[in-house]
Design an enzyme around this catalytic site. Structure first.
Site: not given
Length: 192
Positions: A14, A97, A113, A147-148
């Site tokens: 990417n 992170l 994602h 938050e992931l």
């Protein structure tokens, strides 16, 4: 010049797609933007070779040399900030992170994602989509929050789940779309 810093842990496909787009579309001249640096937490990340071959500064910060996630992230921020980033791009950076890191780059931190968020946050997204009987899968570029995988969505691409798909086959088709939408999302942010 608007500086883009890209974080990788592996092959950096990417990252390479973003670098190629920046070269082909002449971001430096057209938009006063450039990929200023590629940073990895792994010295053997293959993407570092691509970055160096394309004249981009590279840095390595091994997370295993730190006692805690927080200590690593504090040092990582110093490494990144040396390049005065306008945008920090996670491109296969396989580290969760800390909230302090995310807050430091609030509004300047994005990720890709391999699912159509909000579906299938976390890992093993392709197998989970197949197991759930999904007819479609895809990928999402989003802003990073504490938050992931739940930050605001910037771009998405849809890929059909085909009969007989394995996680690897589906992942390969999704990756083609990642390489299309991630450079576009970066450019849109740079353009404002």
């Amino acid at each position: 010049m608007k500086n883009i810093v890209i974080l990788i842990s592996g092959g950096g496909s990417n990252m390479a797609a973003i670098v190629r787009a920046s070269q082909q579309q002449n971001w430096a001249k057209q938009y006063n933007a450039r990929v200023a640096a590629v940073v990895s937490n792994k010295a053997d990340a293959k993407g570092l070779v691509f970055a160096r071959d394309n004249g981009i500064a590279t840095e390595v910060l091994d997370h295993k040399q730190f006692d805690s996630r927080e200590a690593f992230d504090v040092e990582l921020m110093q490494v990144i900030d040396r390049h005065a980033p306008d945008l920090v791009v996670l491109a296969g950076f396989m580290r969760i992170l800390t909230p302090g890191f995310v807050a430091h780059y609030e509004g300047r931190l994005i990720n890709i994602h391999p699912s159509l968020l909000p579906a299938f946050t976390g890992l093993h997204t392709h197998q989970r989509a197949i197991d759930a009987g999904c007819k479609f899968a895809g990928c999402t570029v989003h802003r990073v929050t504490a938050e992931l995988d739940v930050g605001p969505i910037l771009e998405q691409a849809v890929v059909p789940v085909l009969p007989g798909d394995t996680a690897d086959l589906l992942a390969a088709r999704v990756l083609v779309q990642e390489h299309a939408i991630y450079p576009r999302a970066v450019l849109n942010l740079i353009k404002g």
